[in-house]
Design a protein around this motif. Structure first.
Motif, PDB file in Angstrom:
ATOM      1  N   THR A   1     -54.146  59.769 -14.269  1.00 28.80           N
ATOM      2  CA  THR A   1     -54.510  59.420 -12.894  1.00 28.80           C
ATOM      3  C   THR A   1     -56.024  59.434 -12.726  1.00 28.80           C
ATOM      4  O   THR A   1     -56.608  58.503 -12.151  1.00 28.80           O
ATOM      5  CB  THR A   1     -53.864  60.413 -11.899  1.00 28.80           C
ATOM      6  OG1 THR A   1     -52.479  60.470 -12.185  1.00 28.80           O
ATOM      7  CG2 THR A   1     -54.075  59.995 -10.470  1.00 28.80           C
TER       8      THR A   1
ATOM      9  N   PHE B   1     -57.526  56.387 -14.376  1.00 28.83           N
ATOM     10  CA  PHE B   1     -57.344  55.184 -13.551  1.00 28.83           C
ATOM     11  C   PHE B   1     -58.311  55.195 -12.365  1.00 28.83           C
ATOM     12  O   PHE B   1     -58.864  54.167 -11.984  1.00 28.83           O
ATOM     13  CB  PHE B   1     -55.907  55.089 -13.036  1.00 28.83           C
ATOM     14  CG  PHE B   1     -54.904  54.609 -14.064  1.00 28.83           C
ATOM     15  CD1 PHE B   1     -55.287  54.388 -15.375  1.00 28.83           C
ATOM     16  CD2 PHE B   1     -53.586  54.380 -13.717  1.00 28.83           C
ATOM     17  CE1 PHE B   1     -54.364  53.950 -16.324  1.00 28.83           C
ATOM     18  CE2 PHE B   1     -52.664  53.936 -14.651  1.00 28.83           C
ATOM     19  CZ  PHE B   1     -53.047  53.724 -15.955  1.00 28.83           C
ATOM     20  N   GLU B   2     -58.493  56.383 -11.755  1.00 31.22           N
ATOM     21  CA  GLU B   2     -59.398  56.483 -10.596  1.00 31.22           C
ATOM     22  C   GLU B   2     -60.833  56.164 -11.010  1.00 31.22           C
ATOM     23  O   GLU B   2     -61.536  55.411 -10.336  1.00 31.22           O
ATOM     24  CB  GLU B   2     -59.330  57.897  -9.995  1.00 31.22           C
ATOM     25  CG  GLU B   2     -58.118  58.071  -9.097  1.00 31.22           C
ATOM     26  CD  GLU B   2     -57.868  59.523  -8.693  1.00 31.22           C
ATOM     27  OE1 GLU B   2     -56.908  59.747  -7.949  1.00 31.22           O
ATOM     28  OE2 GLU B   2     -58.615  60.416  -9.163  1.00 31.22           O
TER      29      GLU B   2
ATOM     30  N   GLU C   1     -61.148  52.520 -11.701  1.00 30.84           N
ATOM     31  CA  GLU C   1     -61.142  51.769 -10.443  1.00 30.84           C
ATOM     32  C   GLU C   1     -62.529  51.830  -9.794  1.00 30.84           C
ATOM     33  O   GLU C   1     -63.084  50.809  -9.353  1.00 30.84           O
ATOM     34  CB  GLU C   1     -60.089  52.347  -9.492  1.00 30.84           C
ATOM     35  CG  GLU C   1     -59.913  51.542  -8.217  1.00 30.84           C
ATOM     36  CD  GLU C   1     -58.843  52.145  -7.315  1.00 30.84           C
ATOM     37  OE1 GLU C   1     -58.869  53.370  -7.091  1.00 30.84           O
ATOM     38  OE2 GLU C   1     -57.994  51.390  -6.841  1.00 30.84           O
TER      39      GLU C   1
ATOM     40  N   ARG D   1     -49.908  56.528  -5.309  1.00 30.72           N
ATOM     41  CA  ARG D   1     -50.925  55.589  -4.800  1.00 30.72           C
ATOM     42  C   ARG D   1     -50.976  54.389  -5.737  1.00 30.72           C
ATOM     43  O   ARG D   1     -50.459  54.430  -6.848  1.00 30.72           O
ATOM     44  CB  ARG D   1     -52.304  56.242  -4.687  1.00 30.72           C
ATOM     45  CG  ARG D   1     -52.875  56.812  -5.979  1.00 30.72           C
ATOM     46  CD  ARG D   1     -54.390  56.882  -5.939  1.00 30.72           C
ATOM     47  NE  ARG D   1     -54.947  55.531  -5.875  1.00 30.72           N
ATOM     48  CZ  ARG D   1     -56.227  55.264  -6.046  1.00 30.72           C
ATOM     49  NH1 ARG D   1     -57.083  56.234  -6.245  1.00 30.72           N
ATOM     50  NH2 ARG D   1     -56.671  54.028  -6.016  1.00 30.72           N
ATOM     51  N   SER D   2     -51.563  53.296  -5.229  1.00 27.30           N
ATOM     52  CA  SER D   2     -51.703  52.143  -6.117  1.00 27.30           C
ATOM     53  C   SER D   2     -53.182  51.992  -6.475  1.00 27.30           C
ATOM     54  O   SER D   2     -54.054  52.548  -5.811  1.00 27.30           O
ATOM     55  CB  SER D   2     -51.187  50.891  -5.424  1.00 27.30           C
ATOM     56  OG  SER D   2     -51.945  50.679  -4.263  1.00 27.30           O
ATOM     57  N   PHE D   3     -53.426  51.273  -7.547  1.00 26.83           N
ATOM     58  CA  PHE D   3     -54.796  51.066  -8.010  1.00 26.83           C
ATOM     59  C   PHE D   3     -55.073  49.571  -7.993  1.00 26.83           C
ATOM     60  O   PHE D   3     -54.280  48.802  -8.541  1.00 26.83           O
ATOM     61  CB  PHE D   3     -54.954  51.585  -9.446  1.00 26.83           C
ATOM     62  CG  PHE D   3     -54.723  53.065  -9.569  1.00 26.83           C
ATOM     63  CD1 PHE D   3     -55.769  53.953  -9.393  1.00 26.83           C
ATOM     64  CD2 PHE D   3     -53.459  53.558  -9.844  1.00 26.83           C
ATOM     65  CE1 PHE D   3     -55.560  55.313  -9.491  1.00 26.83           C
ATOM     66  CE2 PHE D   3     -53.240  54.917  -9.942  1.00 26.83           C
ATOM     67  CZ  PHE D   3     -54.297  55.807  -9.767  1.00 26.83           C
TER      68      PHE D   3
ATOM     69  N   ASN E   1     -57.188  47.992  -9.642  1.00 29.83           N
ATOM     70  CA  ASN E   1     -57.616  47.495 -10.961  1.00 29.83           C
ATOM     71  C   ASN E   1     -56.474  47.499 -11.987  1.00 29.83           C
ATOM     72  O   ASN E   1     -56.672  47.100 -13.121  1.00 29.83           O
ATOM     73  CB  ASN E   1     -58.769  48.354 -11.499  1.00 29.83           C
ATOM     74  CG  ASN E   1     -58.394  49.821 -11.615  1.00 29.83           C
ATOM     75  OD1 ASN E   1     -57.619  50.318 -10.798  1.00 29.83           O
ATOM     76  ND2 ASN E   1     -58.905  50.486 -12.623  1.00 29.83           N
TER      77      ASN E   1
END
Ligand code: TMP
Length: 286
Positions: free
Chosen positions: A144, A147-148, A151, A178-180, A182
């Protein structure tokens, strides 16, 4: 050779027995890291397999489930039928004695039979939601946060899986909450009828050994089974300009995921599950 062996034995990071990383060629890896740093986030993209790459192989001592085998159809008879296919084909997937072209045919057979059973059993999206809620599945530590960070830096992540797109999306929804913007998913995508039952799959089947055939599709947003890339529009060419790749996988076939790109620098990370002298080897880079 002895020399190669010595390089392979080099263990980097990090104190914890369960996070060993073996680097095939440390000098080369350093050079690649420097080149990627120098070029910056605008040149980078991440391509990752899903099952046992982004997700944990072990969860509290149990084998983590894949997007396929977490699925519980309403009619349990179909779960038994899919498990029977798994028991037959899964050993073939990893049988080193089967030539790759022959194995690819067997994988097509397996995927088509499984997809047919999902359709015949009238899978609903509700069953997918319930299956994910009850599944033994978790993202690896740090996914996570990765990914953050990506993003924030505007680095695209392509999740490229021979599993099931709709389930991967549901896992992201339920486990990350949550969605990303990217993150894109290229995988086998379901089509539901007006009664909410699975009717068909979009596009060509993606199995473990044809991810390279589909590699070009990731830059082709309007392709049949790549709806998730719709909206990327102009980003198609921008993806192609991202010539530095961090590739994450757990299967020899995953190396093909970047075949559609004319990349300059690629770091490939393989998540392995070997047991050596009582140590679980987690990861290797090259
Ligand atoms: P991937 O997510 O690593 O691309 O690969 C999908 C995995 O799914 C692969 O190792 C085989 C597995 N699989 C099942 O567990 N059940 C199935 O019915 C099928 C077709 C594949």
């Amino acid at each position: 050779s002895g020399k190669n062996q010595a390089q392979m034995e080099q263990v980097v990071v990090n104190g914890s027995e369960s996070h060993l990383v073996v680097v095939d060629n440390p000098n080369l890896l350093q050079k690649k890291i420097s080149a990627i740093r120098l070029a910056g986030p605008a040149k980078l993209q991440v391509i990752a397999d899903f099952d046992a790459t982004l997700t944990k192989y072990w969860i509290n001592g149990c084998r983590g489930q894949s997007s396929h085998n977490l699925l519980q159809q309403e009619d349990p008879e179909y779960n038994v039928k899919r498990q029977t296919l798994y028991d037959y084909y899964h050993p073939l997937e990893f049988d080193p004695a089967i030539p790759l072209d022959e194995k690819a045919k067997l994988m097509v057979e397996w995927w088509e039979k499984t997809h047919a059973l999902l359709i015949e059993g009238g899978l609903t999206y509700n069953a997918i939601q319930n299956s994910v809620a009850e599944a033994t599945i978790a993202f690896r530590d740090g996914v996570t946060e990765l990914f953050e960070l990506l993003e924030e830096k505007g680095v695209p992540v392509l999740i490229f899986s021979a599993g099931l797109a709709d389930i991967i999306e549901e896992v992201l929804k339920q486990k990350v909450h949550r969605s990303f913007k990217n993150v894109r998913i290229v995988s086998n995508r379901m089509v539901f009828d007006e009664n909410g039952r699975l009717q068909s799959f979009k596009g060509k089947t993606i199995h473990v050994l044809n991810k390279n055939e589909h590699a070009l599709d990731m830059a082709a947003p309007l392709h049949d089974h790549c709806d998730d890339l719709n909206g990327l529009g102009d980003e198609k060419s921008s993806l192609k300009k991202r010539t530095n790749v961090l590739l994450l996988g757990d299967h020899i076939g995953d190396l093909g995921m970047s075949d559609g790109l004319d990349y300059e620098t690629r770091i490939s990370v393989g998540f392995l599950f070997l047991h050596r002298a009582g140590v679980r080897l987690q990861c290797c880079c090259c």
